[in-house]
Design a protein around this motif. Structure first.
Motif, PDB file in Angstrom:
ATOM      1  N   PHE A   1     -20.891  69.606   1.295  1.00 54.18           N
ATOM      2  CA  PHE A   1     -22.124  69.871   0.723  1.00 54.18           C
ATOM      3  C   PHE A   1     -22.829  70.474  -1.006  1.00 54.18           C
ATOM      4  CE2 PHE A   1     -25.910  73.092   0.440  1.00 54.18           C
ATOM      5  CZ  PHE A   1     -27.007  72.783   1.740  1.00 54.18           C
ATOM      6  N   LEU A   2     -21.930  71.174  -1.397  1.00 56.73           N
ATOM      7  CA  LEU A   2     -22.439  71.382  -2.631  1.00 56.73           C
ATOM      8  C   LEU A   2     -22.907  70.015  -3.226  1.00 56.73           C
ATOM      9  CD1 LEU A   2     -23.385  73.266  -5.148  1.00 56.73           C
ATOM     10  CD2 LEU A   2     -20.617  73.914  -5.580  1.00 56.73           C
ATOM     11  N   ALA A   3     -21.505  69.157  -3.586  1.00 56.59           N
ATOM     12  CA  ALA A   3     -21.755  68.139  -4.364  1.00 56.59           C
ATOM     13  C   ALA A   3     -22.956  67.569  -3.762  1.00 56.59           C
ATOM     14  CB  ALA A   3     -20.167  66.862  -3.607  1.00 56.59           C
ATOM     15  N   GLU A   4     -23.647  67.804  -2.267  1.00 59.13           N
ATOM     16  CA  GLU A   4     -24.353  66.531  -2.136  1.00 59.13           C
ATOM     17  C   GLU A   4     -25.854  67.314  -3.024  1.00 59.13           C
ATOM     18  OE1 GLU A   4     -25.438  65.867   1.919  1.00 59.13           O
ATOM     19  OE2 GLU A   4     -23.559  65.711   2.137  1.00 59.13           O
ATOM     20  N   LEU A   5     -25.432  68.643  -3.018  1.00 53.84           N
ATOM     21  CA  LEU A   5     -26.375  69.127  -3.272  1.00 53.84           C
ATOM     22  C   LEU A   5     -27.068  69.135  -5.214  1.00 53.84           C
ATOM     23  CD1 LEU A   5     -28.760  71.869  -3.599  1.00 53.84           C
ATOM     24  CD2 LEU A   5     -27.096  73.053  -4.337  1.00 53.84           C
ATOM     25  N   ALA A   6     -25.933  69.195  -5.780  1.00 53.79           N
ATOM     26  CA  ALA A   6     -25.411  68.602  -7.190  1.00 53.79           C
ATOM     27  C   ALA A   6     -25.909  66.792  -7.321  1.00 53.79           C
ATOM     28  CB  ALA A   6     -23.949  69.052  -7.392  1.00 53.79           C
ATOM     29  N   GLY A   7     -26.094  65.968  -5.997  1.00 54.61           N
ATOM     30  CA  GLY A   7     -26.286  64.450  -6.096  1.00 54.61           C
ATOM     31  C   GLY A   7     -25.600  64.127  -6.330  1.00 54.61           C
TER      32      GLY A   7
END
Ligand code: ATP
Length: 339
Positions: free
Chosen positions: A224-230
């Motif tokens: 999730f955090l990876a996706e939030l960071a693009g």
């Protein structure tokens, strides 16, 4: 002052613990229904302990469960402003001060100053029903800050605002929360970047990652955090030193030492581009499975690499679905063994 939070709520599938230091700003992020609001509700005293729910909120080890809400020194702001409809903007802002025992005149003076600070000059005597969503949120923020809360809790306060109003409120919150403890839930990377010292990632009611904001966003562990960071974690394996191969067989240059075997790679779409068609056996080649555009920028989806890739200038005219294209890397991908 350390704020300790513990919530175990089987009914909501939430089981989370979190410690927040004095003056620290902590972002709660995660998919819908992951438990962020439940944690904020627990701190705000909205979610109460009962037979099946355990809620422990303490400040420096002092349990707050018997401290009435208005004496905790916490203030909350959520998506909707929840203002008192029969009161003016000023009276709304002054409400907590007057009910806390401040003289009306002093409370009013403070409310006037706060209204000006959040850009509500000239609207002090309006009723909430006559305010725009952004103005109502500013009023709500001023009301929350009026009592000088020890802890400010924000639950997606910008979710209903347009980009301009959100930018303005984001700036006010950044400035006015500087010396306060802040715990907030958001889906917006801009809020995280603007306010957070630390980020806490929730998934399915559990805290799955906590880290210092910049470091966590640069090198996230959770998907999730990876996706939030693009960014995007992609499954595959390390087949040779410095070579990561996706499940579909796309070979990518990998950074650092990583033992051979199952692994995952952190893909940064800005470090990958597509070149013209290449022989199908070329390493680093993928089949194009989708074409799209973001504004004027054409983007390409390659099988197995679920990120938007820009096409290299010379390839823009030629890329088409089903074609094989070479992936050019400007930086190796970070790889870690699969857990
Ligand atoms: N009042 C409630 N009663 C029962 N279950 C609830 C209640 N509020 C939330 N839940 C459930 O608790 C779980 C966690 O919800 P919560 O609102 O804390 O998630 P969230 O991370 O804040 O989600 P979102 O990003 O959508 O706001 C979800 O499964 C939700 O359906």
């Amino acid at each position: 002052m350390t704020l300790s939070i513990e919530v175990v709520c089987p009914e909501r599938g939430v089981e989370a613990r979190l410690e927040v230091a004095e003056g620290e700003h902590v972002a709660l992020v995660g998919p819908n229904g992951a438990g962020k609001s439940t944690v904020l509700e627990s701190v705000a005293g909205v979610l109460r302990e009962d037979r099946r729910t355990r809620v422990r909120v303490s400040l420096d080890g002092r349990d707050l469960s018997r401290v009435p809400l208005h004496r905790r020194g916490f203030a909350s702001l959520s998506q909707s402003a929840h203002l008192f409809g029969h009161m003016s903007v000023l009276d709304n802002i002054a409400y907590g001060l007057v009910s806390g025992g401040m003289k009306k005149r002093a409370a009013r003076a403070k409310a006037i100053a706060l209204a000006a600070e959040v850009g509500l000059e000239g609207l002090e005597h309006r009723r909430p029903a006559t305010l725009s969503g952004g103005q109502a949120q500013k009023c709500s923020l001023a009301r929350a800050l009026a009592i000088e809360p020890r802890v400010l809790l924000l639950d997606e306060p910008m979710a209903a605002l347009d980009v301009r109003a959100a930018r303005e409120l984001r700036g006010f919150i950044a400035r006015l929360s500087r010396s306060r403890t802040l715990v907030f839930a958001t889906h917006d990377l801009l809020d995280v970047l603007a306010w957070a010292d630390r980020v806490c990632v929730f998934e399915s009611g559990r805290v799955v990652e906590v880290g210092e904001c910049d470091a966590a966003l640069a090198s996230p562990h959770s998907e999730f955090l990876a996706e939030l960071a693009g960014l995007q974690w992609v499954e595959g394996e390390v087949r040779a030193r410095g070579v990561f191969v996706t499940r579909g067989g796309i070979a990518l240059e990998a950074a650092g030492e990583c033992r051979l075997g199952p692994a995952r790679a952190l893909i940064d779409p800005r470090a990958l581009r597509l070149r013209e068609e290449s022989p199908s056996d070329a390493s680093g080649a993928g089949i194009i499975r989708g074409l799209s555009r973001i504004g004027h920028r054409p983007v390409v989806y390659v099988e197995d690499v679920p990120v938007e890739l820009s096409a290299h200038e010379e390839a823009r005219g030629t890329v088409a679905e089903g074609q094989t294209a070479t992936i050019l890397q400007s930086a190796p991908v970070k790889v870690e063994p699969r857990r």
